[in-house]
Design a protein around this motif. Structure first.
Motif, mmCIF file in Angstrom:
data_model
loop_
_atom_site.group_PDB
_atom_site.id
_atom_site.type_symbol
_atom_site.label_atom_id
_atom_site.label_comp_id
_atom_site.label_asym_id
_atom_site.label_seq_id
_atom_site.Cartn_x
_atom_site.Cartn_y
_atom_site.Cartn_z
ATOM 1 N N ARG A 15 0.826 -1.208 0.000
ATOM 2 C CA ARG A 15 0.000 0.000 0.000
ATOM 3 C C ARG A 15 0.861 1.260 0.000
ATOM 4 N N ARG A 18 2.156 1.916 -3.556
ATOM 5 C CA ARG A 18 1.151 2.037 -4.618
ATOM 6 C C ARG A 18 1.197 3.444 -5.211
ATOM 7 N N PRO A 19 1.175 3.562 -6.538
ATOM 8 C CA PRO A 19 1.184 4.894 -7.169
ATOM 9 C C PRO A 19 -0.010 5.728 -6.730
ATOM 10 N N ARG A 20 0.206 7.045 -6.647
ATOM 11 C CA ARG A 20 -0.862 7.946 -6.232
ATOM 12 C C ARG A 20 -1.295 8.891 -7.349
ATOM 13 N N MET A 25 2.077 5.743 -12.658
ATOM 14 C CA MET A 25 1.643 4.440 -13.181
ATOM 15 C C MET A 25 2.506 4.042 -14.372
ATOM 16 N N GLY A 57 -4.010 -3.912 -11.632
ATOM 17 C CA GLY A 57 -4.029 -2.494 -11.306
ATOM 18 C C GLY A 57 -5.414 -1.891 -11.128
ATOM 19 N N THR A 59 -7.482 -1.755 -8.453
ATOM 20 C CA THR A 59 -7.616 -0.971 -7.234
ATOM 21 C C THR A 59 -6.777 0.291 -7.306
ATOM 22 N N THR A 60 -5.582 0.193 -7.852
ATOM 23 C CA THR A 60 -4.718 1.359 -7.966
ATOM 24 C C THR A 60 -5.352 2.424 -8.840
ATOM 25 N N ARG A 63 -8.305 4.064 -7.049
ATOM 26 C CA ARG A 63 -7.889 5.017 -6.016
ATOM 27 C C ARG A 63 -7.378 6.312 -6.624
ATOM 28 N N ILE A 64 -6.724 6.222 -7.751
ATOM 29 C CA ILE A 64 -6.231 7.440 -8.411
ATOM 30 C C ILE A 64 -7.398 8.254 -8.948
#
Length: 66
Positions: A15, A18-20, A25, A57, A59-60, A63-64
């Motif tokens: 977590r 993980r990219p923000r 990405m 990816g 979820t990532t 979130r972004i």
């Protein structure tokens, strides 16, 4: 008990790495291009459904976009 502690540590590490942002990405260019095109429209989509295999990816990206 030790196995659960190790797993929790691995989840926290994943977590934190993980990219923000979209700029962080990589490896999922087609999905990122599609989402940036959708978000750049005057009235963006109200709902996005992310599907795919484990580790793709979903979820990532969700979130972004959020």
């Amino acid at each position: 008990m030790e196995k659960r502690l190790f797993r929790r540590g691995a989840d926290e590490l994943a977590r934190s790495l993980r990219p923000r942002r979209f700029s962080e990405m990589w490896g999922n260019e087609s999905a990122m291009k599609l989402i940036t095109n959708i978000m750049s429209k005057p009235v963006p989509q109200r709902t996005l459904l992310f599907t795919g295999d484990n580790g793709s990816g979903k979820t990532t990206l969700a979130r972004i976009v959020r």
